[in-house]
Design a protein around this motif. Sequence first.
Motif, mmCIF file in Angstrom:
data_model
loop_
_atom_site.group_PDB
_atom_site.id
_atom_site.type_symbol
_atom_site.label_atom_id
_atom_site.label_comp_id
_atom_site.label_asym_id
_atom_site.label_seq_id
_atom_site.Cartn_x
_atom_site.Cartn_y
_atom_site.Cartn_z
ATOM 1 N N LEU A 2 0.843 -1.198 0.000
ATOM 2 C CA LEU A 2 0.000 0.000 0.000
ATOM 3 C C LEU A 2 0.873 1.241 0.000
ATOM 4 O O LEU A 2 1.947 1.248 0.604
ATOM 5 C CB LEU A 2 -0.908 -0.004 1.232
ATOM 6 C CG LEU A 2 -1.874 -1.198 1.354
ATOM 7 C CD1 LEU A 2 -2.608 -1.147 2.675
ATOM 8 C CD2 LEU A 2 -2.871 -1.206 0.187
ATOM 9 N N ARG A 3 0.363 2.291 -0.694
ATOM 10 C CA ARG A 3 1.065 3.560 -0.667
ATOM 11 C C ARG A 3 0.842 4.224 0.678
ATOM 12 O O ARG A 3 -0.139 3.966 1.368
ATOM 13 C CB ARG A 3 0.542 4.491 -1.774
ATOM 14 C CG ARG A 3 0.844 3.967 -3.186
ATOM 15 C CD ARG A 3 0.550 5.056 -4.216
ATOM 16 N NE ARG A 3 -0.848 5.458 -4.178
ATOM 17 C CZ ARG A 3 -1.824 4.803 -4.828
ATOM 18 N NH1 ARG A 3 -1.551 3.732 -5.550
ATOM 19 N NH2 ARG A 3 -3.066 5.243 -4.762
ATOM 20 N N PRO A 4 1.771 5.093 1.069
ATOM 21 C CA PRO A 4 1.665 5.699 2.403
ATOM 22 C C PRO A 4 0.360 6.468 2.618
ATOM 23 O O PRO A 4 -0.170 6.482 3.723
ATOM 24 C CB PRO A 4 2.888 6.619 2.477
ATOM 25 C CG PRO A 4 3.862 6.007 1.529
ATOM 26 C CD PRO A 4 3.052 5.436 0.414
ATOM 27 N N ASP A 5 -0.175 7.114 1.568
ATOM 28 C CA ASP A 5 -1.387 7.938 1.744
ATOM 29 C C ASP A 5 -2.631 7.239 1.244
ATOM 30 O O ASP A 5 -3.698 7.840 1.113
ATOM 31 C CB ASP A 5 -1.205 9.272 1.013
ATOM 32 C CG ASP A 5 -0.889 9.053 -0.467
ATOM 33 O OD1 ASP A 5 -0.589 7.877 -0.830
ATOM 34 O OD2 ASP A 5 -0.894 10.036 -1.218
ATOM 35 N N GLU A 6 -2.527 5.962 0.926
ATOM 36 C CA GLU A 6 -3.674 5.234 0.360
ATOM 37 C C GLU A 6 -4.559 4.718 1.477
ATOM 38 O O GLU A 6 -4.072 4.236 2.501
ATOM 39 C CB GLU A 6 -3.163 4.078 -0.497
ATOM 40 C CG GLU A 6 -4.269 3.307 -1.175
ATOM 41 C CD GLU A 6 -3.724 2.177 -2.045
ATOM 42 O OE1 GLU A 6 -4.495 1.478 -2.700
ATOM 43 O OE2 GLU A 6 -2.485 1.984 -2.059
ATOM 44 N N ASP A 7 -5.868 4.761 1.221
ATOM 45 C CA ASP A 7 -6.836 4.221 2.178
ATOM 46 C C ASP A 7 -6.881 2.715 1.972
ATOM 47 O O ASP A 7 -7.222 2.222 0.889
ATOM 48 C CB ASP A 7 -8.213 4.827 1.929
ATOM 49 C CG ASP A 7 -9.225 4.408 2.989
ATOM 50 O OD1 ASP A 7 -8.841 3.598 3.877
ATOM 51 O OD2 ASP A 7 -10.372 4.868 2.917
ATOM 52 N N PRO A 8 -6.530 1.923 3.017
ATOM 53 C CA PRO A 8 -6.441 0.469 2.832
ATOM 54 C C PRO A 8 -7.781 -0.247 2.890
ATOM 55 O O PRO A 8 -7.865 -1.422 2.518
ATOM 56 C CB PRO A 8 -5.538 0.042 3.987
ATOM 57 C CG PRO A 8 -5.825 1.026 5.066
ATOM 58 C CD PRO A 8 -6.105 2.333 4.381
#
Length: 721
Positions: free
Chosen positions: A12-18
């Motif tokens: 996951l990207r650091p700013d992505e909502d998981p």
Amino acid sequence: MTPQNARRILGLRPDEDPRPQFAELENARASIAALVDSAPNEGLAERYRKGLAEFDEALDAVRAENAEAPEAPVIPVDAESVFEKSPEALAPTPDPAPAFVPAPLPPPAAIKSVFEKSLEAPTPAPAPVSTAEIPVKSDPSALPVPAPDSPAPPPPGRALSYLVWFFVFLVGVAGGTLLYIKDQRAKHERNQTRVDFLANQGALYSENRQWQEAETQFEEIRRIFPDSEIAARGLREVAEGRSDEQRQFVGYWTGQATAELEAGRLDEAEAAARKVMERFPDEPETPVLLEKIAAARLTQERDAAIAGARKLLETKDFPAAIAAARKILAAAPDNADAKSIATEGEAGAAQAAADSAKAREMFAAAQARDEGKFDQETLDLLRQAAALSPKDAEIAALLEKFSSYTRTLRVPGDFDNPIDAIAAARARDRVVLAAGTWTGPLVIDAAIELQGAGPAETIVECAPDAGSAITLGPDADGARVSGISFRHNAFAAGADRFSAALVRGGGVSFSDCHFTQASGHGLAVIEAGRVTVSRCRFAENGWDGVTAIGKGSTLEIADSVALGNFEHGIETWDGAACILRNNRCEGNSRNGIHTDNGLASATIEDNQLTANREFGLVLDSAATGKITGNIAKSNLRGGIVIRAAAAKLPVTGNTATLNQGPGLVLEQGLPVQAYQSNSISKNTGVQVMPGADLTRAPGMPAKDEAKIPRAIIVREPSSGE
């Protein structure tokens, strides 16, 4: 685990909502769990379990982080008009986005197949993402419009699939690497086990000095581990052990060979040297030692041949002696001993011919005097003829006939032992001893004849403390002894020693007898005894071979030998007189001939004085006589010594050569000119030493000067003399 690490693990990207990805992440987890169950071996299954645990921990961390946050809405996008709207029209709508349905993951078997092939082929690049695959709402204007130069982000489902595939690839690579490492470790452990075994075997072989076997073990270790210190150290120890063993082996057997060589045991010496040659053929000292042994063998064989030739001379087999000497000269033309034997043989042959002619004359005279009765003069004539020509059968027969005119007592036969026969004999009787060893001591006090079968066959002996093997007293005047060996059956040291034979006064003759191995002298003449000796042998006696002592004693010796006695070969002293002709004195521990006759005479002619430990001839004193034709050769301390008390003796025509000291030693006061007719040459050091101080040995007290005649020590004169 930190949220950043958890997102990294889950892709996951650091700013992505998981939260929209949770369903897909659960599917990925299920696939990883299936890998655990279908792993081909426990090692790989363990690696999958660790990866699953790490995945679960990351997923739990992300869920915990987003537990309170509201779910982000999904904004529908109109793919056809998104780029026609202005940025302001791209604001999100409040309508929630529909739930995202991810693309289905391949089954676990397919993932496993991909893992198994991941080490063989590179991972293919992902295919381009088509915008047609992105689900959108009916109102495309509600989607955000990307910048004109920015690439479209991949759909969330496909990204997660890539993440799973990449994770599986990493796990596969890690598993393969671990398998390779495990295989290498197992191989190393097997090699180490083998090396330990080989090292133990090599050490055991080295301890038992089995160098070849030990070397084989350490060489195998080096093939397994080329840089092995165990192999290097073991091979060094093998090389050092071999070297030490070679030194020890070579040193021992070379020492044995040298000792045997020095002792004259040449077969043993060669066998020892051959041991070294067979095991270490490149040892440089062995060929040299073998050459020495070969040279010694040649010398030994030559010495034996010379000794054999001399025995032929002694037995008067002159033709055989000459032939033996010539054979030696054929191999060694410069051999002095062989030349001497040849010369003596030729002279002996000539003398034998003359003696034979003279013996025949005596035989004819004896025949003319034969009246069938005893006649002492005729008997003496025949005895002399038999001595001159011992192989003449006619002379021997006539001698036996004349001897029969007297009474003959035979042992055994008439008597069981010689003691009883001699006790029963009267003057002019003949006692005949058969071959054998008879026990003495014998005492003769009558003018009898004692006859043996020859010195090699008839032996008379006694214990050294029992007296002399034979003693002839004053009443034995005219006695004759022939063909017998006299000796002691043991050796007794001490100041007082008995001789093998003793003559106490009276006139006695010995012919063809041996006097050997006595504790004292071989034959001693005392108390004015008069002894005539012919063709006798005096050898290996504790004192002189033969000696005459005291005023009135006379010793006449001809054609005899004195060999290897512990004192002088022949000695006369304290007023005794001597006539010594054609004798050989060799290898005695003192002088060949030593005379200290005082006012008595000394006639010494044609004697061979060789290899004695002191001088060949020492003339201490004599009033009359002559010294001529003697040869003093190869004696240790010198050739001829003449003292002032023997100045009246003419010393002419003698030879002193090859002695290891002066050829001629003259005491102070003797003129050199008086002795110039003698041949003095090839001696070590000075040839003639005049003015020698013979008064006393260095440090000898004046009271011991009387001992000088029996222990002469030569000192060179000082520079002022």
